[in-house]
Design a protein around this motif. Sequence first.
Motif, PDB file in Angstrom:
ATOM      1  N   PHE A   1       0.810  -1.220   0.000  1.00 42.36           N
ATOM      2  CA  PHE A   1       0.000   0.000   0.000  1.00 42.36           C
ATOM      3  C   PHE A   1       0.838   1.262   0.000  1.00 42.36           C
ATOM      4  CE2 PHE A   1      -3.105  -3.083   1.386  1.00 42.36           C
ATOM      5  CZ  PHE A   1      -4.144  -2.747   0.559  1.00 42.36           C
TER       6      PHE A   1
ATOM      7  N   VAL B   1       5.363  -4.552  -6.654  1.00 45.89           N
ATOM      8  CA  VAL B   1       4.088  -5.130  -6.213  1.00 45.89           C
ATOM      9  C   VAL B   1       4.046  -6.627  -6.523  1.00 45.89           C
ATOM     10  CG1 VAL B   1       1.646  -5.169  -6.759  1.00 45.89           C
ATOM     11  CG2 VAL B   1       2.768  -3.015  -6.264  1.00 45.89           C
TER      12      VAL B   1
ATOM     13  N   VAL C   1      -5.499  -5.326  -2.044  1.00 49.13           N
ATOM     14  CA  VAL C   1      -4.367  -5.054  -2.944  1.00 49.13           C
ATOM     15  C   VAL C   1      -4.773  -5.329  -4.380  1.00 49.13           C
ATOM     16  CG1 VAL C   1      -2.127  -5.894  -3.672  1.00 49.13           C
ATOM     17  CG2 VAL C   1      -2.545  -5.432  -1.279  1.00 49.13           C
TER      18      VAL C   1
END
Lengths: 355, 176
Positions: free
Chosen positions: A104, A137, A267
Amino acid sequence: MSPELLSWMSPELLNWVVIPAVKTAVILAIVLTIVAYATLLERKVLAYIQARVGPNRAGPKAILQPLADGFKLMSKEDLVPDGAMRFLHLLAPILIMVPALAIFAFIPMGDTTTLFGLLEEPVPIFVADLNVAVLFVIGFAGLGLYGVVLGGWASNSKYSLLGALRSAAQIVSYEVPQALALIGVLVLAGSMSLVRIVEAQREMGVWFAFPGFLAFFIYFVCGVAETNRNPFDLPECESELVNGYFTEYSGVKFALFYMAEYANILVVSCLSTILFLGGWLPPFPSLAVWQHLPSLPLFWFLAKVFVFIFFYIWVRATFPRYRFDQLMGLMWKWMLPLALANLILLALVKLWLLK
Amino acid sequence: MKFKDLLLVDLLLGLWTTIKHFPRKKFTVQYPEKKLAVPQRFRGMFRLNVNTCLGCLMCQNACPIDIIHMEVHDETTPEGKKRKVVDRFDIDIKRCMFCGICESVCPNKGKMLTLRTGSYEWAAYERDHALYFDRERLTHAVDEYWAARGGWPEHLRPPDAADPCACILPPKKEDA
């Protein structure tokens, strides 16, 4: 923030420590609140789809239910099974929660805000704009697997171990098409920065979900597998493996696993929103109408994320579970060729249509 | 593999089926606040009126698992009539299956031993309160149950429910 109030701080301290720390705290608070209430939303939506009422006792409309669940889990005994590896058993829930939250830091929930005119200079609504955010990510999402495998291994339970093995089999099958689907977006946007990807969608005036609908579909299906949700919840599947890799967990550690699942959903929802649905941009961002309306970045972003979370729950209420050879077959035989074809398609789209 | 399968029509139909139920009316009854009215045939706890009991022991003999325990003695009323007085009328509720045979063989049907009291909230904090009902409890328990809930529902009210005699028990033999 008036300058006098913060004048005792050097600009370096302010820009490199204080502002990021405040942003981190705020984003963490937002994320954990959404995660907590996603559990309530899931129970409510599932109940409604099954013609039940769902939780409605803790506070009006059950708004205190996540708090009650949290207190319950925190007050429970922390059991470690006989023969378990105590250290790894403790490490696993941390290893699964930390990457889920760390992602995040790079998820932009909006471009800039002045907090309704409170601040003099607009502040970006993200902690960091990393130029390789997409790589980061993908990498951190893969790290979550360590929590699953270690948790399954350290529990000294056959259910946990089978869940962990399935999870390992699952990750090797979904990560490849997922990454290939993302490459299609990178080709369209020409950047790996999540902020740049949204900006590119603004400049092109179209959400990437339209040219990249195949990539969108593949990414979402793989995202469902990534978060161990129905119909790909093989690692936990309660009807065969009790609870899979977290069968032997209780109390706060169980809560961490449970929250990590919803954090991962968040996510994937956030990334789908940013990569394919234009992040904080309104629908059809090139329309002239939006020039005259106040831009509500956070509203659009959270609305899209909410739609995704709802869809996750909806899918869970609908589809039966895949067997894991079926999952691997689906990912390798269908999603991978589809992702490759999609990559070529998007490259051609980029070459000829979107200059 | 048909073309239709490639378009995932079946998955979309499945999603449509589930979401159709989302806005549906929910049938859940929020129990402690709202209660379902039981049908008249519902067999609740026994209600006993010993004053109208003939002491014929029909129910005791009819009980398929012999959980009704009765003791009676003969008495002569001041008018010179002979009658039987029920000293003991116990029902071992924990074994009762509420088959209702005792009620159906009772010659004083509907007045003496009643099962159709519509009562079902018999959870108790004391073990004995839910397992074994003696003459006094069989007489009072259902009346108290409905008194605590604002009186008998009209369709269930037994004819002698208003009769104050229902609550005055004849003396047992050893008391006399």
